[in-house]
Design a protein around this motif. Structure first.
Motif, PDB file in Angstrom:
ATOM      1  N   UNK A 173     -30.887  21.308  26.821  1.00 47.56           N
ATOM      2  CA  UNK A 173     -31.542  20.363  26.269  1.00 47.56           C
ATOM      3  C   UNK A 173     -31.350  18.968  26.461  1.00 47.56           C
TER       4      UNK A 173
ATOM      5  N   UNK B 113     -35.194  13.787  15.425  1.00 50.62           N
ATOM      6  CA  UNK B 113     -34.132  14.161  16.423  1.00 50.62           C
ATOM      7  C   UNK B 113     -34.045  15.686  16.775  1.00 50.62           C
ATOM      8  N   UNK B 114     -34.379  16.486  15.848  1.00 54.08           N
ATOM      9  CA  UNK B 114     -34.388  17.816  16.187  1.00 54.08           C
ATOM     10  C   UNK B 114     -35.705  18.069  17.101  1.00 54.08           C
ATOM     11  N   UNK B 115     -36.704  17.489  16.868  1.00 53.50           N
ATOM     12  CA  UNK B 115     -37.831  17.598  17.714  1.00 53.50           C
ATOM     13  C   UNK B 115     -37.773  17.078  18.899  1.00 53.50           C
ATOM     14  N   UNK B 116     -36.788  16.024  18.997  1.00 51.53           N
ATOM     15  CA  UNK B 116     -36.689  15.119  20.414  1.00 51.53           C
ATOM     16  C   UNK B 116     -36.185  16.168  21.654  1.00 51.53           C
ATOM     17  N   UNK B 117     -35.569  17.223  21.105  1.00 48.55           N
ATOM     18  CA  UNK B 117     -34.649  17.997  22.373  1.00 48.55           C
ATOM     19  C   UNK B 117     -35.286  19.514  22.236  1.00 48.55           C
ATOM     20  N   UNK B 118     -36.429  19.677  22.658  1.00 51.16           N
ATOM     21  CA  UNK B 118     -36.846  21.247  22.620  1.00 51.16           C
ATOM     22  C   UNK B 118     -36.078  21.890  23.972  1.00 51.16           C
TER      23      UNK B 118
ATOM     24  N   UNK C  20     -39.531  22.455  13.560  1.00 52.59           N
ATOM     25  CA  UNK C  20     -39.395  20.935  14.267  1.00 52.59           C
ATOM     26  C   UNK C  20     -39.303  21.252  15.678  1.00 52.59           C
ATOM     27  N   UNK C  21     -38.720  22.349  16.157  1.00 55.56           N
ATOM     28  CA  UNK C  21     -38.945  22.227  17.781  1.00 55.56           C
ATOM     29  C   UNK C  21     -40.108  23.143  18.465  1.00 55.56           C
TER      30      UNK C  21
ATOM     31  N   UNK D 174     -22.576  14.206   8.086  1.00 51.13           N
ATOM     32  CA  UNK D 174     -21.698  13.185   7.411  1.00 51.13           C
ATOM     33  C   UNK D 174     -20.348  13.624   6.977  1.00 51.13           C
TER      34      UNK D 174
ATOM     35  N   UNK E 250     -35.493  11.282   9.987  1.00 45.43           N
ATOM     36  CA  UNK E 250     -34.670  11.078  11.236  1.00 45.43           C
ATOM     37  C   UNK E 250     -34.155  12.172  11.802  1.00 45.43           C
ATOM     38  N   UNK E 251     -33.680  13.118  11.140  1.00 43.63           N
ATOM     39  CA  UNK E 251     -33.150  14.387  11.286  1.00 43.63           C
ATOM     40  C   UNK E 251     -34.233  15.363  12.021  1.00 43.63           C
ATOM     41  N   UNK E 252     -35.366  15.138  11.474  1.00 45.63           N
ATOM     42  CA  UNK E 252     -36.757  16.166  11.880  1.00 45.63           C
ATOM     43  C   UNK E 252     -37.156  15.411  13.280  1.00 45.63           C
TER      44      UNK E 252
ATOM     45  N   UNK F 198     -27.728   9.708   7.600  1.00 46.58           N
ATOM     46  CA  UNK F 198     -28.867  10.341   8.412  1.00 46.58           C
ATOM     47  C   UNK F 198     -29.963  10.493   7.227  1.00 46.58           C
ATOM     48  N   UNK F 199     -31.278  10.054   7.580  1.00 40.89           N
ATOM     49  CA  UNK F 199     -32.498  10.391   6.710  1.00 40.89           C
ATOM     50  C   UNK F 199     -33.055  11.690   7.124  1.00 40.89           C
ATOM     51  N   UNK F 200     -33.575  12.344   6.324  1.00 40.04           N
ATOM     52  CA  UNK F 200     -34.255  13.647   6.608  1.00 40.04           C
ATOM     53  C   UNK F 200     -35.097  13.563   7.880  1.00 40.04           C
TER      54      UNK F 200
ATOM     55  N   UNK G 194     -29.340  12.939  19.228  1.00 38.25           N
ATOM     56  CA  UNK G 194     -30.141  14.343  18.936  1.00 38.25           C
ATOM     57  C   UNK G 194     -29.183  15.412  19.216  1.00 38.25           C
TER      58      UNK G 194
END
Lengths: 85, 187
Positions: free
Chosen positions: B32, A13-18, B138-139, B174, A9-11, A5-7, B116
């Motif tokens: 979510x 994916x976190x933003x993807x599901x508010x 982020x959110x 991981x 991508x993590x950011x 996981x890259x940082x 996600x």
């Protein structure tokens, strides 16, 4: 083998599901109370023209009998449920 | 009484036992996810999204007795959500009815929603301070200055705190031998 996981991508994916709007979650969480309120409305008797004028009172009464505070959101959710019944 | 770390199956069992708090917990764990499928997987128009969202949880509550494997609550909810999205899209007058089927779904987007949810599940295992700062940045799209002011932290440390928390999140993801998504799928 899973990809690391890259940082970035993590950011993403976190933003993807508010979180959904609070009122949506509140109404969904009240599903058991809404079921009970619908049962209470059934017990309160059929809706005639006179009672329709007092629909808000009925909805509030049914929600209180179901054990929840009749917020605007819950009244809306209950009305939505009644429309599909 | 359910703890914050209660498993999906523990929450479902409590729901079956009539525990209203457990139902609320279940909704909060998957809200979510359901919205992600609605928005990203099926691109349900915003004016219909709330109705679909509510309908999914109404159906889930009414049919909870049909769920055979309590651990599979995530995939089961996803199935209800997918069918409800399709039904709603079919009722829209501007959509040709025959053109809508399972292929309507954006499978790549749905895979991203699953990933996600993996991240969301890992986030919930982090210390509360990390959850808070990552959620806000982020959110909730909060700027460093606002995060610093509201959490009472020096503004200059926010970026490094976010970076450290992302590293912890990465380790959490991981470090699992058999990554299992919050929706019950093995990656």
């Amino acid at each position: 083998m899973t990809e690391p996981w890259s940082e970035a991508e993590l950011g993403d994916l976190l933003a993807m599901l508010p979180r959904p709007p609070a009122a949506w979650t509140e109404a969904a969480a009240a599903a058991p109370a809404l079921e009970m309120a619908i049962e209470q409305l059934r017990l309160l008797g059929p809706v005639d023209a006179e009672l329709r004028e007092r629909e808000v009172d009925r909805l509030e009464q049914a929600l209180r009998l179901a054990g929840v505070e009749p917020t605007v959101e819950l009244r809306t959710a209950l009305r939505r449920r009644l429309d599909v019944h | 009484m359910l703890t914050a770390a209660a498993s999906d199956s523990q929450i479902v069992a409590a729901c079956r036992a009539g525990d209203r708090d457990a139902w609320q917990r279940l909704v909060e764990r998957f809200d979510r996810y359901v919205l992600g499928i609605i928005r990203h997987g099926y691109r349900v128009p915003p004016q219909d999204a709330e109705d679909v969202f509510q309908e999914v949880f109404i159906k889930a509550y009414a049919r909870l007795g049909d769920l055979r494997n309590d651990d599979a609550i995530g995939p089961w909810l996803a199935g209800i959500t997918r069918r409800t999205c399709l039904t709603r899209l079919r009722t829209r007058v501007d959509e040709p009815v025959d053109s809508l089927d399972e292929e309507t779904a954006d499978e790549a987007a749905l895979e991203q929603v699953e990933r996600a949810m993996d991240v969301d599940a890992a986030l919930r295992r982090l210390p509360e301070a990390c959850q808070e700062i990552l959620e806000r940045f982020f959110r909730d799209d909060q700027p460093y200055a606002q995060i610093a002011a509201e959490l009472g932290l020096p503004a200059g440390t926010i970026a490094s705190r976010i970076s450290r928390c992302l590293s912890k999140l990465k380790v959490e993801l991981e470090g699992r031998q058999e990554p299992v998504s919050a929706s019950g799928h093995t990656r």
